[in-house]
Write a protein that holds these residues in place. Structure first.
Motif, PDB file in Angstrom:
ATOM      1  N   ALA A  35       0.795  -1.233   0.000  1.00 46.92           N
ATOM      2  CA  ALA A  35       0.000   0.000   0.000  1.00 46.92           C
ATOM      3  C   ALA A  35       0.826   1.281   0.000  1.00 46.92           C
ATOM      4  O   ALA A  35       0.503   2.224  -0.737  1.00 46.92           O
ATOM      5  CB  ALA A  35      -0.962  -0.016   1.192  1.00 46.92           C
TER       6      ALA A  35
ATOM      7  N   GLN B 105       1.873   1.423  -3.608  1.00 46.70           N
ATOM      8  CA  GLN B 105       0.800   1.368  -4.606  1.00 46.70           C
ATOM      9  C   GLN B 105       0.078   2.704  -4.731  1.00 46.70           C
ATOM     10  O   GLN B 105      -0.201   3.160  -5.831  1.00 46.70           O
ATOM     11  CB  GLN B 105      -0.206   0.271  -4.223  1.00 46.70           C
ATOM     12  CG  GLN B 105      -1.344   0.074  -5.215  1.00 46.70           C
ATOM     13  CD  GLN B 105      -0.945  -0.745  -6.435  1.00 46.70           C
ATOM     14  OE1 GLN B 105       0.086  -1.383  -6.444  1.00 46.70           O
ATOM     15  NE2 GLN B 105      -1.765  -0.725  -7.455  1.00 46.70           N
ATOM     16  N   ARG B 106      -0.213   3.343  -3.608  1.00 44.39           N
ATOM     17  CA  ARG B 106      -0.976   4.596  -3.644  1.00 44.39           C
ATOM     18  C   ARG B 106      -0.253   5.699  -4.414  1.00 44.39           C
ATOM     19  O   ARG B 106      -0.850   6.334  -5.298  1.00 44.39           O
ATOM     20  CB  ARG B 106      -1.332   5.044  -2.222  1.00 44.39           C
ATOM     21  CG  ARG B 106      -2.468   4.240  -1.600  1.00 44.39           C
ATOM     22  CD  ARG B 106      -2.978   4.922  -0.338  1.00 44.39           C
ATOM     23  NE  ARG B 106      -1.976   4.918   0.713  1.00 44.39           N
ATOM     24  CZ  ARG B 106      -1.858   3.973   1.639  1.00 44.39           C
ATOM     25  NH1 ARG B 106      -2.683   2.942   1.637  1.00 44.39           N
ATOM     26  NH2 ARG B 106      -0.926   4.048   2.574  1.00 44.39           N
TER      27      ARG B 106
ATOM     28  N   GLU C  68      -0.243   4.886  -8.176  1.00 44.41           N
ATOM     29  CA  GLU C  68      -1.546   5.115  -8.804  1.00 44.41           C
ATOM     30  C   GLU C  68      -1.826   6.603  -8.960  1.00 44.41           C
ATOM     31  O   GLU C  68      -2.355   7.043  -9.988  1.00 44.41           O
ATOM     32  CB  GLU C  68      -2.639   4.437  -7.987  1.00 44.41           C
ATOM     33  CG  GLU C  68      -2.581   2.914  -8.051  1.00 44.41           C
ATOM     34  CD  GLU C  68      -3.756   2.252  -7.355  1.00 44.41           C
ATOM     35  OE1 GLU C  68      -4.394   2.902  -6.503  1.00 44.41           O
ATOM     36  OE2 GLU C  68      -4.027   1.078  -7.668  1.00 44.41           O
ATOM     37  N   ARG C  69      -1.460   7.396  -7.945  1.00 42.49           N
ATOM     38  CA  ARG C  69      -1.669   8.842  -8.019  1.00 42.49           C
ATOM     39  C   ARG C  69      -0.828   9.444  -9.146  1.00 42.49           C
ATOM     40  O   ARG C  69      -1.300  10.297  -9.907  1.00 42.49           O
ATOM     41  CB  ARG C  69      -1.318   9.481  -6.674  1.00 42.49           C
ATOM     42  CG  ARG C  69      -1.591  10.984  -6.616  1.00 42.49           C
ATOM     43  CD  ARG C  69      -1.480  11.506  -5.196  1.00 42.49           C
ATOM     44  NE  ARG C  69      -0.186  11.237  -4.591  1.00 42.49           N
ATOM     45  CZ  ARG C  69       0.028  10.343  -3.628  1.00 42.49           C
ATOM     46  NH1 ARG C  69      -0.971   9.628  -3.149  1.00 42.49           N
ATOM     47  NH2 ARG C  69       1.244  10.162  -3.117  1.00 42.49           N
TER      48      ARG C  69
ATOM     49  N   ASP D 148      -7.465   2.260 -10.161  1.00 41.80           N
ATOM     50  CA  ASP D 148      -8.328   3.328 -10.675  1.00 41.80           C
ATOM     51  C   ASP D 148      -7.898   3.770 -12.070  1.00 41.80           C
ATOM     52  O   ASP D 148      -8.238   4.860 -12.520  1.00 41.80           O
ATOM     53  CB  ASP D 148      -8.365   4.525  -9.722  1.00 41.80           C
ATOM     54  CG  ASP D 148      -6.995   5.126  -9.477  1.00 41.80           C
ATOM     55  OD1 ASP D 148      -6.006   4.550  -9.956  1.00 41.80           O
ATOM     56  OD2 ASP D 148      -6.917   6.172  -8.811  1.00 41.80           O
TER      57      ASP D 148
END
Length: 304
Positions: free
Chosen positions: A8, A11-12, A15-16, A283
């Motif tokens: 996490a 990953q965050r 993705e951002r 996303d």
């Protein structure tokens, strides 16, 4: 191939950062997961859905496509004089990236509306090249060339740096672009590998060297596309794109060995391309589109 999800804390931000590639400033984000059940221009079992999910292939292929576009004087003049590329390259790339994602993954109705808006903008772009040749951005010959170079760039980047494509796969990919090309007005865009080869032969007399090609490559190397720590990798992406350009075009443009990758650099990019192909960005347009059609998030990460 199995989907990869990072821890996490990693990953965050990944993705951002990936969202930033297709999010032009001042525009609300596009929700590719709605409306539920809405089909795209292409079905989710198409090769295009698999290829366009890979950010490295899109970046390298997009740069290669622009190199080829800028080799044609009318397209070059139109891009350099009628777009915001020189003064706001990142925003321009974001808009182009979003358009590519909409064309492949967006709901059909929204995609058709977007393409129609692009067509109306093209109809307003006209002028003369430095040698006095008149041009219009909606000229079918120019539209065909732009669509052809985009298809060529994306598939050859994927084949070179992610997963090798055979000629049958290339034929399938060119065929899959038929509907979107015609919506863009490129009724003569290639629908097979043989068509692409024929377009190269037809356009060969028009392609020429220009300082603008080198200005574009310099912009791509220094624009704040990647974080500062990744700026060296950005230069590798540019060289990787140059390598995709057919040798005879590179020679005509004056792109010498200084623009070639070293073997170890090529190996690093291939590793990055394979990792990017497994990295599930929850996303991303590709995964959101799968959710819209009731498919699992890892649908595009299953074995070929």
């Amino acid at each position: 191939m199995k989907a990869l999800i990072l821890p996490a804390p990693l990953q965050r931000p990944v993705e951002r950062f990936a969202r930033g590639f297709i999010q032009p400033p001042g525009r609300p984000p596009v929700d590719f997961s709605a409306p539920v059940g809405a089909p795209a221009l292409l079905p989710p079992d198409s090769l295009s859905w698999r290829i366009f999910k890979n950010p490295l292939a899109l970046a390298v292929g997009g740069i290669a496509a622009v190199i080829l576009e800028l080799a044609e004087p009318s397209v070059r003049t139109g891009v350099w004089e009628h777009t915001s590329f020189r003064r706001a390259p990142v925003a321009r790339l974001q808009s182009t990236g979003l358009a590519a994602m909409m064309t492949v993954y967006g709901p059909r109705e929204l995609s058709e509306n977007m393409i129609a808006r692009v067509g109306r903008l093209h109809a307003q772009v006209k002028g003369t090249t430095p040698d006095g040749t008149p041009y219009r951005a909606d000229d079918p010959v120019l539209l065909d060339w732009v669509q052809a170079t985009a298809s060529f760039g994306f598939m050859e980047a994927y084949s070179a740096y992610v997963h090798p494509l055979d000629d049958a796969m290339r034929d399938r990919l060119y065929s899959e672009s038929r509907e979107s090309s015609r919506l863009y007005g490129a009724v003569g865009a290639p629908t097979s590998l043989a068509d692409m080869q024929a377009i190269f032969e037809t356009m060969a007399p028009r392609l020429e060297a220009s300082p603008i090609v080198f200005e574009f490559l310099e912009i791509m190397q220094r624009a704040p596309i990647l974080p500062r720590i990744g700026r060296y990798g950005q230069r590798l992406l540019v060289k990787a794109a140059v390598e995709l350009v057919p040798p005879w075009v590179r020679e005509r443009l004056g792109l010498g060995d200084e623009w070639r990758l070293r073997p170890w650099q090529r190996a690093v990019l291939k590793l990055g391309g394979r990792v990017a192909d497994r990295l599930l960005l929850r996303d991303s347009p590709a995964v959101q589109a799968c959710h819209r059609l009731g498919l699992p998030a890892d649908h595009l990460y299953r074995p070929w």
